[in-house]
Design a protein around this motif. Sequence first.
Motif, PDB file in Angstrom:
ATOM      1  N   GLN A  95       0.847  -1.188   0.000  1.00 57.31           N
ATOM      2  CA  GLN A  95       0.000   0.000   0.000  1.00 57.31           C
ATOM      3  C   GLN A  95       0.884   1.240   0.000  1.00 57.31           C
ATOM      4  O   GLN A  95       1.981   1.239   0.556  1.00 57.31           O
ATOM      5  CB  GLN A  95      -0.926   0.010   1.212  1.00 57.31           C
ATOM      6  N   GLU A  96       0.392   2.292  -0.639  1.00 58.12           N
ATOM      7  CA  GLU A  96       1.095   3.569  -0.671  1.00 58.12           C
ATOM      8  C   GLU A  96       0.073   4.689  -0.586  1.00 58.12           C
ATOM      9  O   GLU A  96      -1.115   4.489  -0.819  1.00 58.12           O
ATOM     10  CB  GLU A  96       1.947   3.698  -1.934  1.00 58.12           C
ATOM     11  N   LEU A 134     -10.749   5.062  -1.858  1.00 57.17           N
ATOM     12  CA  LEU A 134      -9.614   4.475  -2.573  1.00 57.17           C
ATOM     13  C   LEU A 134      -8.423   4.226  -1.660  1.00 57.17           C
ATOM     14  O   LEU A 134      -8.072   5.069  -0.831  1.00 57.17           O
ATOM     15  CB  LEU A 134      -9.160   5.386  -3.715  1.00 57.17           C
ATOM     16  N   ARG A 135      -7.814   3.064  -1.852  1.00 56.96           N
ATOM     17  CA  ARG A 135      -6.541   2.718  -1.228  1.00 56.96           C
ATOM     18  C   ARG A 135      -5.607   2.370  -2.370  1.00 56.96           C
ATOM     19  O   ARG A 135      -5.955   1.575  -3.245  1.00 56.96           O
ATOM     20  CB  ARG A 135      -6.677   1.532  -0.263  1.00 56.96           C
ATOM     21  N   PHE A 136      -4.425   2.949  -2.360  1.00 60.65           N
ATOM     22  CA  PHE A 136      -3.495   2.832  -3.479  1.00 60.65           C
ATOM     23  C   PHE A 136      -2.428   1.785  -3.190  1.00 60.65           C
ATOM     24  O   PHE A 136      -1.968   1.635  -2.058  1.00 60.65           O
ATOM     25  CB  PHE A 136      -2.858   4.193  -3.774  1.00 60.65           C
ATOM     26  N   CYS A 156     -11.295   0.432  -4.373  1.00 59.23           N
ATOM     27  CA  CYS A 156     -12.332   1.280  -3.789  1.00 59.23           C
ATOM     28  C   CYS A 156     -13.210   0.426  -2.887  1.00 59.23           C
ATOM     29  O   CYS A 156     -13.856  -0.519  -3.344  1.00 59.23           O
ATOM     30  CB  CYS A 156     -13.181   1.939  -4.866  1.00 59.23           C
ATOM     31  N   LYS A 157     -13.222   0.787  -1.614  1.00 56.54           N
ATOM     32  CA  LYS A 157     -14.068   0.108  -0.633  1.00 56.54           C
ATOM     33  C   LYS A 157     -15.102   1.108  -0.128  1.00 56.54           C
ATOM     34  O   LYS A 157     -14.919   2.307  -0.243  1.00 56.54           O
ATOM     35  CB  LYS A 157     -13.234  -0.402   0.539  1.00 56.54           C
ATOM     36  N   ILE A 174      -8.925  -0.556  -9.712  1.00 56.63           N
ATOM     37  CA  ILE A 174      -8.488   0.215 -10.877  1.00 56.63           C
ATOM     38  C   ILE A 174      -6.994  -0.037 -11.051  1.00 56.63           C
ATOM     39  O   ILE A 174      -6.240  -0.016 -10.086  1.00 56.63           O
ATOM     40  CB  ILE A 174      -8.713   1.726 -10.672  1.00 56.63           C
ATOM     41  N   GLN A 175      -6.592  -0.279 -12.293  1.00 56.71           N
ATOM     42  CA  GLN A 175      -5.172  -0.389 -12.629  1.00 56.71           C
ATOM     43  C   GLN A 175      -4.877   0.584 -13.746  1.00 56.71           C
ATOM     44  O   GLN A 175      -5.601   0.622 -14.752  1.00 56.71           O
ATOM     45  CB  GLN A 175      -4.818  -1.799 -13.086  1.00 56.71           C
TER      46      GLN A 175
END
Length: 120
Positions: free
Chosen positions: A15-16, A47-49, A65-66, A74-75
Motif C-alpha cells: 500500500q502507498e 480508494l486505497r493505493f 475502492c471500498k 483500478i489499474q
Amino acid sequence: MTSLLQGDVQGEYEQESYDAMRRRYAGFGVGLFEQLRLRMPGVFAGLRFYYRTNSPYTLDAFAICKGLQTEFAIQLDGDVELICIWDTQSHTEIGDWHDQDPVTVALDYIRQHYLVMHSV
C-alpha cells in the motif's frame, strides 16, 4: 490485502499514499484519480493505493475502492496505455480506441456500474 489483488502471480502488493503514487506514476490515465477526487469525492475517499513489488510491472498504479455496495479495483498501465477496472463479476479495459478521452470513459463506467444504487 483485498481479495481483488490476491492470487496474482505477477508480484506482491504494497500500500502507498495517494501522494506517493502521484510522485511514482505519471503514465497513461493518471488524471483519473484527480477527476475522481473532484467529481466523485465519496469514491475517492474509499480508494486505497497500491504498487507491485518483485514484478516486471512495478510502475503500474493500482487502487481498490471500498465502502460502496461493490468493491472494485483500478489499474493504470502506462506500458500498454490501459485503464483496467474490475470487480469479482466484471472486467473492462479502456484505452485510446474509444471516441472519448479514456479518463472520461472510465469515469462514466464507474458511475454506471458502481454508483447506480449508491449516492456518493
